[in-house]
Design an enzyme around this catalytic site. Structure first.
Site, mmCIF file in Angstrom:
data_model
loop_
_atom_site.group_PDB
_atom_site.id
_atom_site.type_symbol
_atom_site.label_atom_id
_atom_site.label_comp_id
_atom_site.label_asym_id
_atom_site.label_seq_id
_atom_site.Cartn_x
_atom_site.Cartn_y
_atom_site.Cartn_z
ATOM 1 N N ARG A 148 -45.634 -43.436 59.828
ATOM 2 C CA ARG A 148 -44.351 -43.019 59.270
ATOM 3 C C ARG A 148 -44.525 -42.928 57.752
ATOM 4 N NH1 ARG A 148 -43.094 -47.278 62.937
ATOM 5 N NH2 ARG A 148 -41.861 -46.579 64.740
ATOM 6 N N LYS A 172 -41.361 -50.590 61.575
ATOM 7 C CA LYS A 172 -39.931 -50.849 61.720
ATOM 8 C C LYS A 172 -39.694 -52.287 62.151
ATOM 9 C CE LYS A 172 -37.955 -46.302 62.698
ATOM 10 N NZ LYS A 172 -37.171 -45.506 63.674
ATOM 11 N N HIS A 244 -43.110 -36.450 58.980
ATOM 12 C CA HIS A 244 -43.016 -36.899 60.374
ATOM 13 C C HIS A 244 -43.651 -35.888 61.324
ATOM 14 C CE1 HIS A 244 -41.319 -40.524 61.999
ATOM 15 N NE2 HIS A 244 -40.893 -39.902 63.077
ATOM 16 N N HIS A 270 -44.069 -47.707 68.593
ATOM 17 C CA HIS A 270 -42.809 -47.498 69.294
ATOM 18 C C HIS A 270 -42.433 -48.749 70.075
ATOM 19 C CE1 HIS A 270 -43.375 -42.837 69.365
ATOM 20 N NE2 HIS A 270 -42.767 -43.256 68.273
ATOM 21 N N TYR A 279 -43.593 -36.920 73.835
ATOM 22 C CA TYR A 279 -44.736 -36.076 73.491
ATOM 23 C C TYR A 279 -45.382 -35.453 74.725
ATOM 24 C CZ TYR A 279 -44.174 -38.338 69.011
ATOM 25 O OH TYR A 279 -43.644 -38.798 67.835
#
Length: 300
Positions: A148, A172, A244, A270, A279
């Protein structure tokens, strides 16, 4: 309890209890602030503990005239989370958003770039300029590691474990993960650190940050967006892209090459594998080839 205090307490909860990033916290705050602005325009003096579903439905109806279904759904989700927090803290007994109907939205597939398009963008970098070496190292790192943009701007020298072939990334929710890094990308980073960065005096508290601007500070998200946008324009790549997009392209190529979905999930950081599964839907020709190659009746 007034709105100002409620929002402040909620921000602390999101940051400390849930470990959300600054950007995520600001997004949640923005959703509530929109509701507060709506109440102020109506000159309706009501607290977050007493507001009812009718007023919130009226607010959603108003924003529906200006925002697409996806944006509406995000705001509803943000408000629902806020009132769930108030229930959790015993400020309320009910959630006034429970009866709200979330707009139906299709699953948006991320844009991707081909190998050729990425090579064209990287070839457009002016390597005669000191920032050229830095920009190439940044974009190669985002693409080859699937990072990211926030992860690459906060990357630290002490988190580069090149001998082991990994970098440590803060993702994150302030969660660390180890990401494999290709030797060619290692070379670009080392060249930048050895020949460009060592001539820059880092600002205070930025001494360990890998990628710096000319004033010795870490780059902003907006700066990397602008760098990529200008290079895409120079390379005549007409797709609407962002940093991104490089991450999306990386994930898509891994799965097309036969990578395990769980492995890609760990590399990308993730939390849910359903996020990674998007994806799989990007390249229909790839899916058809898989069926043709592995179908149990292919030999019949």
């Amino acid at each position: 309890m007034n709105w100002k205090n409620a929002i402040k307490d909620y921000q602390l909860y999101l940051k400390i209890e849930r470990g959300l990033s600054k950007n995520s916290v600001e997004n949640y705050e923005r959703d509530i602030t929109k509701l507060v602005s709506f109440l102020n325009e109506k000159e309706t003096h009501i607290s977050p503990t007493t507001i009812d579903s009718h007023l919130i439905q009226e607010f959603i109806y108003q924003i529906a005239k200006k925002l697409n279904p996806r944006s509406q759904a995000r705001i509803i989700s943000g408000l629902r989370s806020f009132f769930d927090y108030l229930i959790f803290e015993d400020y309320r007994k009910d959630n006034p958003t429970d009866l709200l109907e979330t707009p139906k939205i299709g699953r948006k597939l991320p844009d991707t770039l081909s190998h050729e398009e990425i090579d064209e963008i990287l070839s457009a970098i002016d390597l005669s300029h000191p920032q050229g070496e830095r920009n190439r190292a940044i974009l190669e790192t985002i693409y080859s590691c699937g990072l990211r943009v926030s992860e690459v701007i906060n990357l630290q020298i002490s988190d580069l474990f090149f001998e082991e072939g990994f970098i440590k990334v803060l993702g994150k929710g302030n969660k660390f993960r180890f990401v494999p890094i290709h030797q060619s990308t290692q070379k670009y980073i080392l060249n930048y650190i050895s020949y460009i960065r060592n001539h820059i005096t880092p600002s205070k508290n930025e001494e360990d940050i890998v990628f710096l601007n000319r004033r010795g500070k870490r780059l902003s998200r907006q700066m990397i967006f602008m760098i990529l946008k200008e290079l895409a324009l120079k390379a005549n790549v007409e797709k609407k892209i962002s940093p991104h997009t490089l991450r999306h392209s990386f994930a898509t190529e891994l799965l097309k090459g036969g990578a395990d979905l769980r492995a890609v999930q760990q590399i990308l950081g993730h939390e849910s594998i359903t996020t990674t599964e998007i994806y799989v839907h990007l390249d229909k020709s790839y899916l058809a080839d898989v069926v043709n190659k592995y179908h149990p009746r292919k030999s019949n």
